[in-house]
Design an enzyme around this catalytic site. Structure first.
Site, PDB file in Angstrom:
ATOM      1  N   HIS A  44      26.248  -9.512 -39.475  1.00 59.20           N
ATOM      2  CA  HIS A  44      27.750  -9.853 -38.824  1.00 59.20           C
ATOM      3  C   HIS A  44      28.613  -9.649 -40.377  1.00 59.20           C
ATOM      4  O   HIS A  44      28.633 -10.688 -41.121  1.00 59.20           O
ATOM      5  CB  HIS A  44      27.649 -11.619 -38.426  1.00 59.20           C
ATOM      6  CG  HIS A  44      27.049 -11.474 -37.283  1.00 59.20           C
ATOM      7  ND1 HIS A  44      27.850 -11.310 -36.187  1.00 59.20           N
ATOM      8  CD2 HIS A  44      25.616 -11.929 -36.976  1.00 59.20           C
ATOM      9  CE1 HIS A  44      27.115 -11.385 -35.139  1.00 59.20           C
ATOM     10  NE2 HIS A  44      25.785 -11.654 -35.429  1.00 59.20           N
ATOM     11  N   GLY A  85      26.860 -10.983 -29.082  1.00 58.90           N
ATOM     12  CA  GLY A  85      26.730 -11.809 -27.777  1.00 58.90           C
ATOM     13  C   GLY A  85      25.530 -12.330 -27.698  1.00 58.90           C
ATOM     14  O   GLY A  85      24.414 -11.803 -28.283  1.00 58.90           O
ATOM     15  N   GLU A 109      31.451 -10.049 -40.591  1.00 59.04           N
ATOM     16  CA  GLU A 109      32.893 -11.053 -40.580  1.00 59.04           C
ATOM     17  C   GLU A 109      32.454 -12.184 -41.205  1.00 59.04           C
ATOM     18  O   GLU A 109      33.490 -13.203 -41.356  1.00 59.04           O
ATOM     19  CB  GLU A 109      33.192 -11.104 -39.004  1.00 59.04           C
ATOM     20  CG  GLU A 109      32.383 -11.748 -37.991  1.00 59.04           C
ATOM     21  CD  GLU A 109      31.061 -11.036 -37.533  1.00 59.04           C
ATOM     22  OE1 GLU A 109      30.908  -9.927 -38.152  1.00 59.04           O
ATOM     23  OE2 GLU A 109      30.659 -11.441 -36.641  1.00 59.04           O
ATOM     24  N   ASP A 154      52.817 -25.705 -35.994  1.00 60.32           N
ATOM     25  CA  ASP A 154      53.302 -24.645 -35.064  1.00 60.32           C
ATOM     26  C   ASP A 154      54.519 -24.790 -34.663  1.00 60.32           C
ATOM     27  O   ASP A 154      55.433 -23.692 -34.339  1.00 60.32           O
ATOM     28  CB  ASP A 154      52.145 -24.549 -33.955  1.00 60.32           C
ATOM     29  CG  ASP A 154      50.745 -24.327 -34.337  1.00 60.32           C
ATOM     30  OD1 ASP A 154      50.689 -24.011 -35.458  1.00 60.32           O
ATOM     31  OD2 ASP A 154      50.010 -24.772 -33.614  1.00 60.32           O
ATOM     32  N   CYS A 200      25.960  -6.504 -34.220  1.00 55.44           N
ATOM     33  CA  CYS A 200      24.950  -7.298 -33.396  1.00 55.44           C
ATOM     34  C   CYS A 200      24.832  -6.764 -32.085  1.00 55.44           C
ATOM     35  O   CYS A 200      24.197  -5.711 -31.864  1.00 55.44           O
ATOM     36  CB  CYS A 200      25.194  -8.745 -33.558  1.00 55.44           C
ATOM     37  SG  CYS A 200      23.700  -9.582 -33.250  1.00 55.44           S
ATOM     38  N   TYR A 201      25.016  -7.616 -31.134  1.00 53.79           N
ATOM     39  CA  TYR A 201      24.689  -7.293 -29.784  1.00 53.79           C
ATOM     40  C   TYR A 201      25.571  -5.609 -29.502  1.00 53.79           C
ATOM     41  O   TYR A 201      24.946  -4.909 -28.832  1.00 53.79           O
ATOM     42  CB  TYR A 201      25.145  -8.151 -28.671  1.00 53.79           C
ATOM     43  CG  TYR A 201      25.009  -7.811 -27.140  1.00 53.79           C
ATOM     44  CD1 TYR A 201      23.780  -7.552 -26.567  1.00 53.79           C
ATOM     45  CD2 TYR A 201      26.088  -7.315 -26.494  1.00 53.79           C
ATOM     46  CE1 TYR A 201      23.544  -7.297 -25.156  1.00 53.79           C
ATOM     47  CE2 TYR A 201      25.951  -6.868 -25.155  1.00 53.79           C
ATOM     48  CZ  TYR A 201      24.771  -6.786 -24.661  1.00 53.79           C
ATOM     49  OH  TYR A 201      24.606  -6.521 -23.436  1.00 53.79           O
ATOM     50  N   LYS A 218      46.276 -19.289 -37.119  1.00 56.19           N
ATOM     51  CA  LYS A 218      46.674 -20.573 -37.876  1.00 56.19           C
ATOM     52  C   LYS A 218      47.140 -20.146 -39.195  1.00 56.19           C
ATOM     53  O   LYS A 218      48.499 -20.321 -39.671  1.00 56.19           O
ATOM     54  CB  LYS A 218      46.088 -21.595 -37.883  1.00 56.19           C
ATOM     55  CG  LYS A 218      46.514 -22.933 -38.360  1.00 56.19           C
ATOM     56  CD  LYS A 218      47.014 -23.589 -37.252  1.00 56.19           C
ATOM     57  CE  LYS A 218      47.755 -25.039 -37.401  1.00 56.19           C
ATOM     58  NZ  LYS A 218      48.134 -25.579 -36.099  1.00 56.19           N
TER      59      LYS A 218
END
Ligand code: XMP
Length: 513
Positions: free
Chosen positions: A172, A56, A174, A230, A83-84, A369
């Site tokens: 991070h 954040g 990710e 979708d 992180c944060y 997605k």
């Protein structure tokens, strides 16, 4: 909740959706909640297998900085702070956070302690690159914690308390730039939290079909089918769940790409559903005459769409359920505040006020997605449909600058078709997230044979993006662009110049209107 799940507490970081996608890649279901919408009561009740704190923009010492109650660490539920989130864990548990002399940003060589389960995968070397983006850092760990990683500038790049199952990483995992980041997330959700990996699209299809069946009973379901990924996946799911109780209405507004209307119809021929194709080309075109303002175009198409859909829906009589192809990023985005309206997007999200129905069903609401695509394949849709690139609701109408005419539509369709064909031939169709042609309203002088021409300029646009909120232009090789340009000026009448759009988003948007 039927699946084991991980709760992701959102502290406003920019990679939050990415964290969720990575967790799902580990076959574990997860949910993102703003940090202030998931209190201790909620956590106890929803029983997540683990919690992840995101990054954040704040500093833990900042006024009104987002925080959590200390109790969250005493529930016996494993926590991973990123992180944060890592600084917050340190701070709330009595450690200290300080500000770096120089911010650490980008790829950073990091030394890992292989005894920490997060970094225990064989493929992760003792030293590897991680992705950092921070100004504050943990300067003193709380009691009971051990250091698990460091960089030249960050003494505690990771820490953990094995007994309490608390883990924190300053970088991070990710983000793709963190080498073996996915294995760290895997180790947390599968080894620390003990998730079994029960989240697969095969399982999902089964549970979703069952729950739609239970909910709908003998009711009638209505779906606005656009032919996009979708709504097509949703049609497939509903057809397996309720068969002929489903009616799909496909409004062909005449602004589809070459052959597209027929392709959509073809894709659903033979399925056990009621499929209605409404040819409303004339109706839409007549309202577009003389209109050149982009917002006016979008507004007219949105309104006309609703009118046509409503008229068709009335023929069916009362429907019980309106199905919508909402997917998880839409859910997260709509919950994240009031972003400025850049373009008034037209999609079926605007329908409920106009159609008489009992309830909305959104069976794809929890899927990303890529998961929607996997589900589509699982349900038997073709690769072509499942990998169809995004196409805006108003279609080619917002890719023709200025007034729309039948002639311009035909020019654009032909040129766009060539561009798509060549990109596919070059094997780039899955790497480029969206690519299309735009017919500008600009005309310029050219020469063909011995004659002067005064024809349209066509722009090609191709972007790479993970969320469509920001985008890079795609580095298409010059020889591919050259073939596109040559074919287009030779094969499409009224185009004598082709340009390639090299703008990122922002400041440009992906579409031109
Ligand atoms: P922009 O042009 O805003 O586009 O950068 C971002 C993404 O949204 C798509 N787009 C739309 N999708 N209805 C939709 O369903 C719309 O009215 C619409 N307008 C733009 C665009 O193609 C891109 O993928």
């Amino acid at each position: 909740m039927e699946h084991q799940h991980i709760l992701i507490l959102d502290f406003g970081g920019q990679y939050n959706q990415l964290i969720a996608r990575r967790v799902r890649e580990c076959s574990v279901f997860c949910e993102i909640k703003p940090y202030d919408k998931a209190d201790i009561g909620y956590i106890k009740e929803s029983k997540p297998m683990g919690i992840i704190f995101t990054g954040g923009p704040n500093s833990v010492y900042g006024e009104g900085a987002p925080s959590v109650s200390k109790e969250i660490f005493e529930l016996g539920i494993p926590v991973l702070g990123i992180c944060y989130g890592s600084q917050l864990m340190a701070y709330v548990l009595g450690g200290e956070v300080s500000t770096c002399v120089t911010s650490e940003y980008g790829k950073t060589e990091t030394e890992y302690d292989k005894d920490c389960v997060l970094f225990s995968s064989d493929e992760l070397p003792k030293k590897a690159v991680s992705w950092m983006s921070h100004t504050d850092y943990i300067s003193r760990m709380p009691e009971g914690f051990k250091k698990a990683a460091q960089t030249w500038n960050c003494p505690v790049a990771a820490m953990y308390n094995e007994e309490k199952k608390l883990y924190a990483v300053q970088f991070h995992p990710e983000v793709n730039h963190t080498e073996h980041g996915l294995s760290m997330i895997y180790n947390f959700v599968r080894k620390v939290c003990g998730c079994a990996g029960d989240w697969t699209m095969e399982n999902y299809a089964e549970t979703a079909i069952r729950s739609v069946r239970e909910k709908v009973g003998s009711g009638k379901v209505l779906l606005a089918l656009s032919g996009g990924v979708d709504s097509s996946v949703l049609a497939a799911l509903l057809s397996k769940a309720v068969g002929r109780q489903l009616t799909c209405i496909f409004v062909d507004h005449g602004f589809m790409r070459k052959n597209e209307g027929d392709e959509v119809e073809e894709a659903f021929r033979g399925w056990d559903i009621n499929f209605v194709r409404v040819d409303a080309k004339e109706q839409f075109m007549s309202r577009m005459r003389g209109v050149s303002d982009p917002e006016a175009k979008r507004k007219i198409i949105g309104e006309e769409f609703i009118r046509v859909f409503e008229a068709e829906a009335k023929k069916i009589g009362r429907v019980d359920f309106l199905a919508q192809g909402t997917i998880y990023p839409d859910v997260i985005e709509s919950g994240s505040g009031d972003a400025a309206v850049i373009k008034s997007h037209h999609n079926v999200g605007g329908l409920p006020d106009y159609v008489d129905f009992k309830e909305i069903i959104e069976p794809l609401r929890m899927l990303f997605k890529d998961e929607t695509r996997k589900l589509g394949l699982e349900l038997g849709l073709s690769e072509k449909l499942v990998w169809r690139q995004p196409f805006p609701g108003p279609g080619l109408a917002v890719r023709i600058i200025g007034e729309i005419t039948d002639e311009k539509l035909e020019i654009l369709r032909d040129a766009d078709h060539i561009f798509r064909e060549e990109i596919a031939k070059a094997g780039m169709d899955r790497d480029i997230n969206q690519y299309f042609a735009v017919l500008t309203n600009n005309r310029s002088v050219g020469v063909m044979g011995d004659f002067r021409t005064y024809d349209y300029t066509l722009a090609l646009r191709a972007v790479e993006t993970s969320d469509f909120m920001t985008a890079e232009f795609s580095r298409i090789p010059y020889d591919v662009l050259e073939v596109c340009s040559r074919r287009i000026v030779n094969e499409v009448k009224s185009i004598n110049r082709v340009v390639y759009d090299i703008t990122t988003k922002p400041p440009a948007t992906i579409e031109w209107e």
